[in-house]
Design a protein around this motif. Structure first.
Motif, PDB file in Angstrom:
ATOM      1  N   PRO A 153      -1.539  -4.240   3.518  1.00  0.00           N
ATOM      2  CA  PRO A 153      -2.940  -4.382   3.983  1.00  0.00           C
ATOM      3  C   PRO A 153      -3.140  -5.714   4.729  1.00  0.00           C
ATOM      4  N   LEU A 154      -3.846  -5.639   5.846  1.00  0.00           N
ATOM      5  CA  LEU A 154      -4.093  -6.861   6.627  1.00  0.00           C
ATOM      6  C   LEU A 154      -4.990  -7.839   5.875  1.00  0.00           C
ATOM      7  N   GLY A 179       8.538   8.936  -0.096  1.00  0.00           N
ATOM      8  CA  GLY A 179       7.619   7.815  -0.036  1.00  0.00           C
ATOM      9  C   GLY A 179       6.743   7.719  -1.244  1.00  0.00           C
ATOM     10  N   GLY A 180       6.226   6.546  -1.449  1.00  0.00           N
ATOM     11  CA  GLY A 180       5.302   6.309  -2.528  1.00  0.00           C
ATOM     12  C   GLY A 180       4.108   5.508  -2.003  1.00  0.00           C
ATOM     13  N   ALA A 181       2.896   5.924  -2.348  1.00  0.00           N
ATOM     14  CA  ALA A 181       1.703   5.286  -1.798  1.00  0.00           C
ATOM     15  C   ALA A 181       0.619   5.217  -2.839  1.00  0.00           C
ATOM     16  N   ALA A 183      -3.885  -2.158   8.390  1.00  0.00           N
ATOM     17  CA  ALA A 183      -2.659  -2.538   7.688  1.00  0.00           C
ATOM     18  C   ALA A 183      -1.532  -2.699   8.695  1.00  0.00           C
ATOM     19  N   LEU A 184      -0.446  -3.336   8.247  1.00  0.00           N
ATOM     20  CA  LEU A 184       0.763  -3.518   9.038  1.00  0.00           C
ATOM     21  C   LEU A 184       1.898  -2.717   8.408  1.00  0.00           C
ATOM     22  N   GLN A 235       0.818  -1.211   0.000  1.00  0.00           N
ATOM     23  CA  GLN A 235       0.000   0.000   0.000  1.00  0.00           C
ATOM     24  C   GLN A 235       0.846   1.253   0.000  1.00  0.00           C
ATOM     25  N   ALA A 236       2.069   1.172   0.608  1.00  0.00           N
ATOM     26  CA  ALA A 236       2.964   2.333   0.620  1.00  0.00           C
ATOM     27  C   ALA A 236       4.375   1.873   0.975  1.00  0.00           C
ATOM     28  N   LEU A 237       5.390   2.662   0.484  1.00  0.00           N
ATOM     29  CA  LEU A 237       6.802   2.456   0.821  1.00  0.00           C
ATOM     30  C   LEU A 237       7.366   3.792   1.282  1.00  0.00           C
ATOM     31  N   TYR A 238       8.158   3.745   2.364  1.00  0.00           N
ATOM     32  CA  TYR A 238       8.696   4.984   2.933  1.00  0.00           C
ATOM     33  C   TYR A 238      10.186   4.824   3.210  1.00  0.00           C
ATOM     34  N   ARG A 239      10.913   5.962   2.965  1.00  0.00           N
ATOM     35  CA  ARG A 239      12.287   6.117   3.460  1.00  0.00           C
ATOM     36  C   ARG A 239      12.208   7.058   4.633  1.00  0.00           C
TER      37      ARG A 239
END
Length: 591
Positions: A179-180, A115-117, A156-157, A101-105
């Motif tokens: 997402p859970l 980040g990208g979401a 989500a986790l 769902q998203a990636l973060y630095r």
């Protein structure tokens, strides 16, 4: 004996008791079947929980593979996280790789560097207060935490990977939001029981996502925290509880990612009748069938071997009770030996009773003949005495002496009549007062019929069967009363004589009424006849009196206690509407 026979034969008979004894003897078979069913039930429950535990482990392994994939991706992206195209690169990965769902630095302070979401998720987020980031800062390599509403609009986790510079200096982190719903266990597993549900929980036992949240909402305020604590300590990860809908369920779980996320699988617990899904024929039905078969066999065998022969002997005994001793239990020759012994005993008993009855009947007949002979001889002797007195009376010249002898002769004739009545009756021990009074009055009137004017008599008497000892004073009183009427009321003129005998329960009344001039004796003076009448009345516990008759004449009345009596010999007396029955089978009737 009748009191015991009134009990219900269904529950007091031999057949029922033998059946109950056999049922109790075979009861251990049913108990053993119940124990086996309980043991099978317990093993089924253990196997069920083991299946749930394995299903939870498989679900955890599947979800953990997704997390491991995310961890490898984040570790690969960490060295390139400071480039100028960081945001574009991360957004491109989110669009191309399914399940992210998203990636973060994340920088060292906790703020996202880039980040990208997906659409709707935040690209710039501050993670400095998040537990997972604090744990990475303290030195953990990989952490997992629950995403907040600021990061994801759906449950989500967040998977975080520590990034270090040379010499282990903390340089920030890479984080991925999963997402859970994508991590939830698959219920299509064929090894899962019917009605199984699955859920993911955090370390506090709170449900993050579930296929049916009601299955994990426990009653009485219970939570899954206790199970999580046992799972952390390496203890059994299975338990059972009641959910909010009132259904009893089994639970099993496994750790998904370290001590952050757990998989829980739940299924309805087997009910008390789960033995029907095991092996009902071998576990319970066969012992029950054996028990019922043995019980039915005992009931049938007892009926064929014991009960029917006892019924037969009972019918024979009832015939003996009615005096039919000629019947013999010949059919018992085919019965078991014990029944044959009992039948032989009854046969011997019937022979003994028949022999005894024959002897008793002979003795009674002989005694009856002797008593009749005695009564006949006493009557003959009394008649001889009466004849002697009659001869003596005719030889006398003194008129008062002749009258005295005549009265004595009448009294003796009355006594002779008692004995004649006894030996001529069917029962020599009793006599009917009504018949006796009729004959005695007729005899007294007939004796004087040729010596003067005509005297008519009318007799109305109740039936009373009494002992001769009571009949003698009654007869003598009646002789005195009739003689008194003949001397004073009918002398030289004739008349009508009425004799009445009434039984009124405990009291009886005997009256002799004439139509003469009335009582002639002076007050205070009583003749010999009056004195004898009073004495005879006292012998019967009664009183005698002379009173004027309503239409003229005199009534000689004796009121006395009714003697003990048996049932009257005349069957017609039993049909009278005014019959009176006294205690002890005594009967009084009017005619």
């Amino acid at each position: 004996m009748k009191r015991f026979l009134t009990r219900s034969p269904r529950f007091q008979g031999i057949r029922f008791r033998m059946g109950m004894a056999m049922a109790i003897a075979l009861l251990p078979i049913l108990v053993l079947g119940a124990v086996q069913a309980q043991d099978e039930f317990r093993r089924q429950s253990i196997d069920r929980q083991a299946d749930l535990q394995q299903a939870a482990g498989r679900a955890a392994m599947t979800a953990k593979a997704r997390l491991d994939t995310a961890t490898v991706l984040l570790e690969a992206l960490a060295p390139e996280g400071n480039g100028p195209a960081c945001a574009e690169r991360l957004s491109s990965l989110v669009d191309r790789v399914e399940g992210f769902q998203a990636l973060y630095r994340v920088g060292t302070g906790g703020a996202s560097v880039c980040g990208g979401a997906v659409e709707g998720a935040a690209a710039d987020v501050d993670f400095r207060d998040e537990v997972w980031f604090q744990r990475l800062r303290r030195g953990e390599t990989i952490t997992v935490g629950q995403a907040t509403r600021a990061v994801s609009f759906t449950p989500a986790l967040i998977v975080g990977v520590r990034w270090e510079r040379p010499r282990g200096v903390f340089a920030g982190a890479m984080a991925a939001v999963l997402p859970l719903q994508d991590l939830q266990p698959d219920l299509a597993d064929r090894s899962l029981p019917a009605g199984a549900q699955a859920a993911l929980t955090d370390e506090a036992g709170q449900v993050l996502v579930a296929t049916d949240a009601r299955a994990f909402d426990l009653r009485r305020g219970e939570t899954l925290l206790g199970w999580v604590e046992r799972a952390r300590q390496g203890e059994s990860a299975t338990f059972d509880a009641w959910d909010a809908t009132g259904e009893h369920r089994d639970y099993a779980g496994a750790a998904l990612a370290g001590r952050d996320v757990y998989v829980v699988v739940s299924a309805p617990s087997p009910g008390l009748l789960s033995w029907a899904r095991l092996n009902p024929i071998g576990v319970l039905l066969l012992p029950l069938a054996a028990w019922l078969t043995a019980f039915a066999a005992v009931m049938l065998v007892s009926e064929r071997i014991v009960i029917r022969w006892l019924d037969y002997l009972e019918r024979i005994a009832s015939l003996y009770a009615r005096g039919r001793y000629s019947v013999r239990p010949v059919q018992a020759a085919n019965a078991p030996s014990e029944i044959r012994v009992l039948a032989s005993t009854l046969d011997s008993l019937a022979d003994a009773i028949s022999t005894r009855d024959g002897s008793l009947n002979e003795s009674l007949a002989e005694k009856d003949a002797l008593m009749r002979e005695i009564h006949h001889r006493v009557k003959n002797n009394l008649q001889i005495i009466s004849s002697l007195l009659s001869m003596q009376q005719r030889a006398l010249k003194d008129e008062p002496a002749k009258v005295a002898l005549g009265d004595t002769r009448q009294r003796i004739s009355a006594l002779a009549l008692i004995y004649r009545t006894l030996y001529q009756s069917d029962d020599i021990r009793h006599a009917d007062a009504r018949d006796f009074i009729n004959e005695l009055v007729g005899q007294l009137v007939a004796a004087e019929s040729g010596r003067g004017p005509l005297v008519t008599s009318a007799i109305d008497a109740d039936s009373l069967v009494v002992d001769p000892d009571k009949l003698a004073p009654l007869a003598l009183w009646l002789v005195e009363a009739v003689s008194n009427a003949q001397k004073h009321a009918f002398a030289g003129r004739g008349g009508a004589l009425q004799v009445r005998f009434r039984v009124h329960g405990d009291t009886s009344v005997l009256e002799v009424e004439d139509d003469g001039p009335g009582p002639q004796e002076e007050p205070g003076k009583a003749g010999v006849g009056r004195t004898l009448m009073g004495a005879f009345a006292k012998q019967l516990r009664g009183e005698a009196e002379l009173i004027p008759a309503p239409g003229g004449g005199t009534i000689a009345r004796m009121v006395f206690a009714t003697p003990e009596a048996v049932r009257p010999t005349d069957p017609q007396d039993l049909e009278r509407s005014d019959a009176v029955v006294r205690p002890g089978t005594l009967t009084r009737t009017r005619r």
